[in-house]
Design an enzyme around this catalytic site. Structure first.
Site, PDB file in Angstrom:
ATOM      1  CB  SER A 130      -0.894   0.044   1.251  1.00 23.82           C
ATOM      2  OG  SER A 130      -1.804  -1.019   1.283  1.00 23.82           O
ATOM      3  CB  CYS A 131       1.724   4.160  -1.447  1.00 22.49           C
ATOM      4  SG  CYS A 131       1.069   4.126  -3.130  1.00 22.49           S
ATOM      5  CE  LYS A 132      -1.596  10.828  -1.899  1.00 25.99           C
ATOM      6  NZ  LYS A 132      -1.311  12.282  -1.888  1.00 25.99           N
TER       7      LYS A 132
END
Length: 780
Positions: free
Chosen positions: A697-699
């Protein structure tokens, strides 16, 4: 900021000048996807994008690599189911509050306000669910919609990605990963931080809230216990009733084996029921509820009243300015629940003592749950002890019936035994058991009614102290959990489908459970701190989830969709499988054993905002998360190694001992090193070695996530499939330029460029930088 960020990546990358990859990369037609080989993927995964590559190995041969990225229908179906369950739970809570009965004006006003707040949440969730029901045909939420109110429960950009590798000297292998935007309440924003900070601050301030609202303060542990008691009762009470009916049916059929089995099940569940209710909190809450009813008079007041009656001047001993609060638990050490109950029945006297029908004065603040040194426990103890006594009577009667039946058979000559059995009236056993079983069910219902009201009163205190901050936090937590559960369910189903033929994996699944490793690339600066704080709580809340494998009614796609049931403190996700597939599973799984998942989260920020955080800010949140989850990972491995043979775990070419990997991870977690992405690499390796589920995940799960996924894939090709080191960077650039992840970017923002600028690229660790021409200033 302008200097280049470097990390030691010798074991994951080779510094070869990037050049246009001369190898084959082509889009594959949908017919080549795994769905043809695995019909199970149809109900959950759709809209595949497939890319095929040829890469050279160290011995100058060629491997065939296929990337396959798909959307997941659970992106919408899981949140919609959760919303329905949230609405159902809150409506049930409102009904429970109504059924508390008559309360004094102060408590009644609090109850009305709490019910109004619940009504607002229910209405909001109903509107959101109605909006989601209007959406058809979509199975993912693009990053550009992350702050859209109607979609706030939907995970951002949830996709699965599978890399299948075919080599000349090795059997086919595949590697799965789930990519999803960080579970966070983007619509609500991060101005005041995320859930972790907000909850800590709220809990510290809740005591002052309880003073302002003049209610009893209960700790989070006691509130959780109250929810657990309610949940357990709601599950066990109908189950006990059903098992009691089964016992009577076995008695009617004169079946000794059936009688023994039904009695054993009934005994187990009834003992579990009684054990749940033997808790100080229940007794305490019963007295607190009694003290909150109109006309409550304390022990001292009752004694004074009686003395006044004997002296012929009722009320002389009562001080009208004295608060009846002294009769509340914790204010008068001499208060007895039995005496309080007796006084409560004397409505006339109590009205005299409290000045008519005005009820109690607002109670004083309680620093903790009420304690009663002289509390007469007989009333409540008698109620729940009666359940155990009734069960013992049932057990004794069953033993007696079976002994009599055995003695009859032994005393009758063998040739007449058949006639005796035939002439025996099968209704005798049922007639003798029926009154005892009926009494048992009545006692269980009596206990349920009292305990339910007591625990509802505890939760009323929690809700009253929560106005309005607690309700807003609950909504935020619901949003984040919904996104996290959708991602977890997607990963679990993908891992289950892939491991149906792996007996070692299935054994691990029901004996221990699966690890779900979430890799996060969020920075600990600005808004992303709030996102990470949301994500931490959302991932931690997944510990309340279990999975069950069920047999589908039919093979229709609609009957193969996972179903969610339960309430906020405990959810179960049921995964239906076709009959033929279901029958191949181990017996424990077929019988519905709950399957646990152990979520762990590791975070390392890699962008330019993390550079600011490391030099001028605070990275303690990241350090604490990594340390805490490393301990969880260690505990999982210890449990796994005790219960499952190592042969059940997958084999890899790089046979580094898992203990050694854990030691290295532990050292990296405590080492002060900027952008130490080695934490993520080692954690990912351990996850695959332990048969776990990988999430990145990232933003928005779009740009940084793409860099991480492609790097991991190429590292696997090199370490497990002998990808030539001379071609490592070329293969990496090829996947980033032409592969599934650039397609993911286009799906999200309609542009075939990663949203990076030169400042960000200079701050990235070198192996996370995309090739020339694939990035630009794009609004992400």
């Amino acid at each position: 900021m302008g200097e280049m960020e470097e990390v030691d990546v010798d074991h994951i990358t080779t510094d070869i000048p990037s050049q246009k990859c001369p190898l084959v990369c082509e889009s594959a037609h949908h017919s080549c996807v795994d769905r043809e080989n695995n019909p199970l993927t149809g109900p959950v995964f759709r809209n595949p994008v497939c890319k095929v590559y040829r890469f050279q190995t160290v011995d100058s041969k060629w491997m065939l690599v296929r990337e396959q990225m798909e959307e997941c229908t659970l992106s919408f179906s899981i949140p919609k189911q959760l919303l329905s369950l949230y609405i159902q739970e809150d409506m049930s809570r409102v009904q429970d509050l109504r059924e508390l009965g008559e309360l004094s004006p102060h408590w009644d006003n609090l109850r009305k306000e709490v019910m109004t707040r619940y009504g607002g949440i229910i209405s909001s969730y109903q509107e959101t669910l109605a909006e989601l029901d209007k959406i058809t045909g979509r199975s993912f939420k693009p990053s550009c919609c992350k702050a859209q109110k109607s979609l706030e429960f939907i995970p951002i950009n949830l996709h699965t990605q599978r890399m299948r590798v075919t080599c000349p000297k090795k059997t086919d292998a595949f590697y799965d990963i789930v990519t999803v935007g960080a579970p966070a309440a983007h619509f609500q924003g991060f101005k005041c931080g995320g859930l972790q900070r907000l909850l800590s601050r709220y809990e510290a301030e809740k005591k002052s809230f309880s003073t302002a609202y003049q209610c009893i303060y209960y700790s989070p542990e006691h509130t959780a216990k109250a929810q657990e008691v309610l949940s357990t009762m709601s599950l066990l009470q109908p189950l006990i009733t059903s098992l009691a009916d089964q016992l009577l049916q076995a008695a009617h059929e004169h079946s000794s084996p059936g009688l023994r089995d039904a009695l054993k099940n009934l005994s187990d569940k009834t003992e579990q029921f009684v054990h749940t209710l033997k808790d100080e909190l229940v007794k305490s809450a019963l007295l607190a509820l009694h003290a909150a009813q109109p006309g409550f008079v304390s022990k001292n007041q009752k004694q004074t009243l009686v003395q006044g009656q004997h002296q012929g001047h009722i009320g002389q001993g009562s001080d009208q300015n004295q608060s009846p609060v002294q009769g509340l638990p914790g204010h008068s050490p001499t208060t007895s629940v039995t005496e309080s109950t007796a006084v409560c029945n004397n409505v006339e006297a109590s009205q005299t003592m409290t000045g008519g029908e005005g009820g109690l004065l607002p109670p004083k603040h309680q620093d903790s749950i009420p304690h009663h040194k002289e509390y007469d426990e007989e009333e409540w103890d008698r109620v729940w002890a009666n359940v155990a006594k009734c069960l013992n009577c049932v057990i004794a009667m069953v033993d007696k019936l079976q002994e009599e039946d055995n003695s009859k058979k032994e005393s009758v000559p063998e040739q007449q035994l058949a006639d005796v059995i035939t002439s025996h009236n099968p209704g005798d056993w049922r007639e003798q058991l029926c009154p005892l079983v009926t009494r048992l069910k009545e006692c269980v219902m009596e206990v349920v009614e009292k305990a339910k009201r007591a625990m509802t009163f505890v939760l009323l205190q929690e809700a009253a102290c929560s106005i309005p901050q607690g309700f807003l936090l609950q909504q935020r937590r619901d949003v984040v959990f919904s996104q996290a559960l959708a991602a977890l369910a997607c990963g679990f189903v993908m891992r289950l489908y892939a491991g149906m033929q792996d007996k070692g994996f299935l054994r691990q699944l029901h004996l221990v459970g699966l690890m779900a490793q979430f890799e996060s690339l969020l920075s600990t600066y600005s808004e992303e701190i709030g996102m990470l704080e949301d994500m931490e709580v959302g991932i931690s809340d997944l510990q309340r989830v279990v999975f069950k494998i069920t047999e589908a009614k039919t093979d229709d796609l609609s009957d193969l969709q996972p179903l969610v049931c339960g309430r906020r403190d405990h959810f179960t996700v049921e995964v239906p499988l076709p009959q033929l597939v279901f029958q191949t599973l181990p017996e424990e799984i077929r019988e519905g054993k709950p399957l646990r998942v152990f979520p762990v989260l590791f975070n390392v920020g890699i962008n330019e905002q993390q550079t600011i955080a490391e030099r001028f800010g605070d990275i303690s949140l990241q350090e604490r998360i990594n340390q805490k989850n490393f301990e969880t990972l260690e505990a999982y491995y210890k449990s796994l190694s005790e219960k499952v043979p190592l042969e059940c775990l997958p084999c890899f070419q790089t046979q580094t001992d898992i203990k050694e990997l854990l030691e290295t991870l532990g050292q990296n977690v405590v080492t002060k090193k900027r952008k130490n992405v080695e934490i993520l690499w080692i954690a990912g390796t351990i996850c695959r070695r332990l048969n776990g589920i990988r999430f990145t995940s990232c933003k928005s799960a779009k740009d940084r996530t793409s860099m991480s996924v492609t790097l991991e894939q190429c590292a696997l090709l090199r370490d497990e499939h002998q990808l030539s080191k001379d071609f490592f960077v070329r293969a990496l650039d090829c996947m980033r330029r032409e592969g599934c992840r650039i397609e993911n970017v286009q799906k999200n923002i309609r542009c075939r460029k990663y949203a990076f600028n030169m400042l960000q690229l200079m701050a990235f660790p070198k192996c996370y930088r995309p090739p020339e021409g694939t990035y630009g200033k794009v609004d992400s």
